[in-house]
Design an enzyme around this catalytic site. Sequence first.
Site, PDB file in Angstrom:
ATOM      1  N   MET A  11       0.830  -1.200   0.000  1.00  0.00           N
ATOM      2  CA  MET A  11       0.000   0.000   0.000  1.00  0.00           C
ATOM      3  C   MET A  11       0.864   1.250   0.000  1.00  0.00           C
ATOM      4  O   MET A  11       0.689   2.145   0.818  1.00  0.00           O
ATOM      5  CB  MET A  11      -0.878  -0.013   1.252  1.00  0.00           C
ATOM      6  CG  MET A  11      -2.154   0.750   1.085  1.00  0.00           C
ATOM      7  SD  MET A  11      -3.451   0.005   2.073  1.00  0.00           S
ATOM      8  CE  MET A  11      -3.608  -1.592   1.255  1.00  0.00           C
ATOM      9  N   PRO A  12       1.846   1.230  -0.897  1.00  0.00           N
ATOM     10  CA  PRO A  12       2.816   2.345  -0.842  1.00  0.00           C
ATOM     11  C   PRO A  12       2.275   3.600  -1.524  1.00  0.00           C
ATOM     12  O   PRO A  12       1.381   3.545  -2.370  1.00  0.00           O
ATOM     13  CB  PRO A  12       4.019   1.814  -1.638  1.00  0.00           C
ATOM     14  CG  PRO A  12       3.777   0.364  -1.860  1.00  0.00           C
ATOM     15  CD  PRO A  12       2.295   0.167  -1.808  1.00  0.00           C
ATOM     16  N   TYR A  13       2.872   4.702  -1.102  1.00  0.00           N
ATOM     17  CA  TYR A  13       2.652   6.000  -1.733  1.00  0.00           C
ATOM     18  C   TYR A  13       4.022   6.582  -2.050  1.00  0.00           C
ATOM     19  O   TYR A  13       4.880   6.676  -1.160  1.00  0.00           O
ATOM     20  CB  TYR A  13       1.881   6.933  -0.795  1.00  0.00           C
ATOM     21  CG  TYR A  13       1.811   8.356  -1.296  1.00  0.00           C
ATOM     22  CD1 TYR A  13       0.902   8.725  -2.274  1.00  0.00           C
ATOM     23  CD2 TYR A  13       2.685   9.323  -0.808  1.00  0.00           C
ATOM     24  CE1 TYR A  13       0.851  10.029  -2.748  1.00  0.00           C
ATOM     25  CE2 TYR A  13       2.640  10.624  -1.274  1.00  0.00           C
ATOM     26  CZ  TYR A  13       1.726  10.969  -2.243  1.00  0.00           C
ATOM     27  OH  TYR A  13       1.687  12.258  -2.717  1.00  0.00           O
ATOM     28  N   PHE A  72       0.348   3.947  -5.183  1.00  0.00           N
ATOM     29  CA  PHE A  72       0.080   5.257  -5.783  1.00  0.00           C
ATOM     30  C   PHE A  72       1.410   5.954  -6.044  1.00  0.00           C
ATOM     31  O   PHE A  72       2.333   5.889  -5.228  1.00  0.00           O
ATOM     32  CB  PHE A  72      -0.701   6.163  -4.827  1.00  0.00           C
ATOM     33  CG  PHE A  72      -2.171   5.888  -4.728  1.00  0.00           C
ATOM     34  CD1 PHE A  72      -2.753   4.776  -5.325  1.00  0.00           C
ATOM     35  CD2 PHE A  72      -3.000   6.742  -3.999  1.00  0.00           C
ATOM     36  CE1 PHE A  72      -4.115   4.533  -5.220  1.00  0.00           C
ATOM     37  CE2 PHE A  72      -4.356   6.508  -3.891  1.00  0.00           C
ATOM     38  CZ  PHE A  72      -4.922   5.405  -4.497  1.00  0.00           C
TER      39      PHE A  72
END
Lengths: 73, 73, 73, 73, 73, 73
Positions: free
Chosen positions: B1-3, B47
């Site tokens: 769930m990286p940004y 994202f």
Amino acid sequence: MPYVNIKVTREGGPDGTGPSAEQKAQLITGVTDLLQDVLGKNPATTFVVIDEVPLEDWGVGGLPVQEYRKQAQ
Amino acid sequence: MPYVNIKVTREGGPDGTGPSAEQKAQLITGVTDLLQDVLGKNPATTFVVIDEVPLEDWGVGGLPVQEYRKQAQ
Amino acid sequence: MPYVNIKVTREGGPDGTGPSAEQKAQLITGVTDLLQDVLGKNPATTFVVIDEVPLEDWGVGGLPVQEYRKQAQ
Amino acid sequence: MPYVNIKVTREGGPDGTGPSAEQKAQLITGVTDLLQDVLGKNPATTFVVIDEVPLEDWGVGGLPVQEYRKQAQ
Amino acid sequence: MPYVNIKVTREGGPDGTGPSAEQKAQLITGVTDLLQDVLGKNPATTFVVIDEVPLEDWGVGGLPVQEYRKQAQ
Amino acid sequence: MPYVNIKVTREGGPDGTGPSAEQKAQLITGVTDLLQDVLGKNPATTFVVIDEVPLEDWGVGGLPVQEYRKQAQ
């Protein structure tokens, strides 16, 4: 090896449309000097990024900044 | 769930005014693949946001980047 | 002169408490190479900052990520 | 004394070119109220900054968002 | 109504574990004064947030900063 | 496809050491609902990241926040 991000509202400056290139250069020099003076950071590895934020995109007091200022008067 | 946020100066690219849409797509694909390869992150929840920063808004060595490059020559 | 910020949840890695130093080094190398390959950016002026975010501080689908995963099952 | 940054893709809104000033004002009011309700934060010291991100600068699933949506159909 | 974020590596300071509270206070005062001097910004609405970044989370030259310094010697 | 970052001082909450996990969940739900209500954003692609900032790392009025509050009394 600092990274500094400065966000200001897009207003003021010589023609009211935001800080001039010269004013931005002063911010860059000033904050880089500050980090060298206080923490001994090397200017060559100090990055500064300035963001101008349109007035309608900045809120305070639960209102866009221009509405907030009107109500604060 | 990286940004992931990538900030680059607005320059270069096919016409000198910054990275092309195709180059940005390559950055998006590349960093998403990297996070999957190294950490097993799911691309569908990765994202990537790219910011192009005007040259006068980026400082290094206590100067706007264009001044810095002139002096470094 | 890029600046890259990578935010990942603090989980996984060799002991389940987040990416190892070696994995972080791979992210740093990988994204720096990517910026050099795609945009010709100089690695010496490419900064990468990694943030590990505690699971309770990351939300998706209107829920903290752990709750979201439970409901998605 | 909170600081909130909201990033959205530049699309939608009344004419398809992004959120209207009124919608942004609703975001500012809504998130400021939320922080007051949940954590008792003072609106007068709650800053909200909204960033509109061009579609080609936002990636998900390893693709620019518009490509991603085409493939997801 | 500026917002300033200063990121520095967690090192140095009086005991080698990062800037002291006093040094951070000097950064806060210095950058707030700078914004008042250059742009006339009101200190009461100038926010400064300092982040200390662990050394293994900061990369430059494609390497974690400690590796980079070893190779630069 | 929004990304929201909420920064609050590490204080308050049930035991004075910062927001509880439940309060953070309320922030996540609230801001995700807000983006859905105002802009029609899909919760499944809305990310929220909360940062708790130590008091000594947050400045306002040219002072660390605790000093500022003392002087404001």
